[in-house]
Design a protein around this motif. Structure first.
Motif, PDB file in Angstrom:
ATOM      1  N   GLN A  92      -1.384   4.894  -7.120  1.00  0.00           N
ATOM      2  CA  GLN A  92      -2.502   3.702  -7.087  1.00  0.00           C
ATOM      3  C   GLN A  92      -2.625   3.094  -8.223  1.00  0.00           C
ATOM      4  O   GLN A  92      -3.029   1.823  -8.195  1.00  0.00           O
ATOM      5  CB  GLN A  92      -3.595   4.559  -6.560  1.00  0.00           C
ATOM      6  CG  GLN A  92      -3.606   5.128  -5.095  1.00  0.00           C
ATOM      7  CD  GLN A  92      -4.836   5.848  -4.776  1.00  0.00           C
ATOM      8  OE1 GLN A  92      -5.437   6.557  -5.602  1.00  0.00           O
ATOM      9  NE2 GLN A  92      -5.221   6.094  -3.382  1.00  0.00           N
TER      10      GLN A  92
ATOM     11  N   ILE B  19      -9.660  -5.060  -9.626  1.00  0.00           N
ATOM     12  CA  ILE B  19      -8.617  -6.156 -10.042  1.00  0.00           C
ATOM     13  C   ILE B  19      -9.406  -7.453 -10.525  1.00  0.00           C
ATOM     14  O   ILE B  19      -8.592  -8.316 -10.927  1.00  0.00           O
ATOM     15  CB  ILE B  19      -7.573  -6.617  -8.879  1.00  0.00           C
ATOM     16  CG1 ILE B  19      -8.416  -7.005  -7.832  1.00  0.00           C
ATOM     17  CG2 ILE B  19      -6.675  -5.312  -8.552  1.00  0.00           C
ATOM     18  CD1 ILE B  19      -7.697  -7.636  -6.696  1.00  0.00           C
TER      19      ILE B  19
ATOM     20  N   ILE C 173      -2.938  -1.081  -8.546  1.00  0.00           N
ATOM     21  CA  ILE C 173      -4.191  -1.630  -9.452  1.00  0.00           C
ATOM     22  C   ILE C 173      -3.181  -2.464 -10.486  1.00  0.00           C
ATOM     23  O   ILE C 173      -3.957  -3.919 -10.522  1.00  0.00           O
ATOM     24  CB  ILE C 173      -4.969  -0.768  -9.973  1.00  0.00           C
ATOM     25  CG1 ILE C 173      -5.582  -0.148  -9.014  1.00  0.00           C
ATOM     26  CG2 ILE C 173      -5.844  -1.145 -10.855  1.00  0.00           C
ATOM     27  CD1 ILE C 173      -6.427   1.277  -9.441  1.00  0.00           C
TER      28      ILE C 173
ATOM     29  N   PHE D 137     -10.099  -0.904  -5.459  1.00  0.00           N
ATOM     30  CA  PHE D 137      -9.132  -1.776  -5.823  1.00  0.00           C
ATOM     31  C   PHE D 137      -9.701  -3.307  -6.207  1.00  0.00           C
ATOM     32  O   PHE D 137      -9.400  -3.916  -7.000  1.00  0.00           O
ATOM     33  CB  PHE D 137      -8.121  -1.549  -4.933  1.00  0.00           C
ATOM     34  CG  PHE D 137      -6.799  -2.701  -5.084  1.00  0.00           C
ATOM     35  CD1 PHE D 137      -5.692  -2.405  -5.842  1.00  0.00           C
ATOM     36  CD2 PHE D 137      -7.036  -3.914  -4.673  1.00  0.00           C
ATOM     37  CE1 PHE D 137      -4.746  -3.287  -5.972  1.00  0.00           C
ATOM     38  CE2 PHE D 137      -5.975  -4.890  -4.749  1.00  0.00           C
ATOM     39  CZ  PHE D 137      -4.736  -4.680  -5.614  1.00  0.00           C
TER      40      PHE D 137
END
Length: 268
Positions: free
Chosen positions: A214, A49, A218, A45
């Motif tokens: 998930q 990002i 994200i 993650f």
């Protein structure tokens, strides 16, 4: 704490720290440790990002970057800029691919290393602010290829979490006599290919390990990092021109010392 709140917190940390010389990766990993988040998905993650913050650069510099793109066949200056970014990009990209597993599974797992990298880097920036060579280059889009190559080699230092990609490139730029505002701006441009490459590599490596839920996390972190990064970039250049890098040096040292104290108290 809800995973959605964790995603927002990490998105804010990413957008706030990506473009200043304090190490976004180091801050993300220390924040992950502070929040008690497990390894695995949250490490991925933290990498994914970063693309949100990078797109903030594309949005803010769109007209200049678009002009370079459409004039590549006709203007030597555009080709020179594109080549300079490529030359600076290649050392870090090659090192990142070759050392990906070591970085992800060894260096990323050492919060104490991150803290010490932050502290040492802080003292380096104090020294840089005081003793940097007199600049003789002030255009981030017209750097000599030799200068770009040296900056790219310095960027390899940022493979160690806590060093800071922008910090390493700014350090290399200023030692090559690039004016501090132009040094920060070139670090912005160089972030686009290097972080896009990191995003693609990590997304592909973890394509089978990310669930639908998930993906939503994200996406949230991506949007938050974009918004915060956009705001930071709009204010950073003027701040650096007026105040230099000493405030970021203090930031690095305080966070690094605070992190070591926390890790010692918690026995990590």
């Amino acid at each position: 704490m809800s995973d959605w709140i964790n995603a927002i917190i990490l998105g804010v940390v990413e957008g706030l720290t990506e473009f200043i010389p304090v190490s976004s990766t180091g801050h993300l990993l220390l924040t992950k440790t502070l929040l008690g988040l497990p390894d695995g998905f949250w490490d991925t993650f933290a990498v994914l990002i970063q693309l949100g913050a990078i797109l903030a650069i594309v949005a803010l510099y769109f007209s200049r970057l678009w002009k370079v793109l459409i004039t590549l066949p006709t203007e030597a200056a555009s080709r020179r800029f594109a080549i300079s970014v490529l030359v600076a990009f290649l050392p870090g990209a090659l090192a990142g691919v070759l050392l990906h597993d070591v970085i992800k599974h060894v260096l990323f797992e050492s919060p104490r290393l991150i803290c010490w990298s932050l502290i040492i880097g802080g003292f380096v920036f104090f020294a840089l602010d005081r003793w940097a060579p007199q600049p003789n280059q002030d255009d981030a889009m017209a750097l000599p290829l030799r200068t770009s190559l040296v900056i790219g080699l310095f960027q390899c230092l940022a493979l160690v979490p806590g060093v800071s990609r922008s910090g390493a490139t700014i350090l290399g730029s200023m030692l090559m006599r690039v004016e501090k505002r132009a040094a920060a701006e070139f670090s912005f441009f160089l972030a686009i290919p290097i972080m896009l490459g990191a995003f693609v590599l990590d997304a592909w490596s973890n394509r089978d390990n990310i669930s639908t839920d998930q993906v939503g996390l994200i996406a949230l972190g991506f949007v938050v990092s974009f918004v915060v990064g956009f705001i930071v970039v709009r204010t950073l250049l003027d701040f650096v021109s007026k105040r230099g890098f000493a405030p970021f040096a203090w930031w690095r040292i305080l966070v690094g010392v605070g992190g070591l104290v926390f890790l010692t108290i918690t026995g990590r």
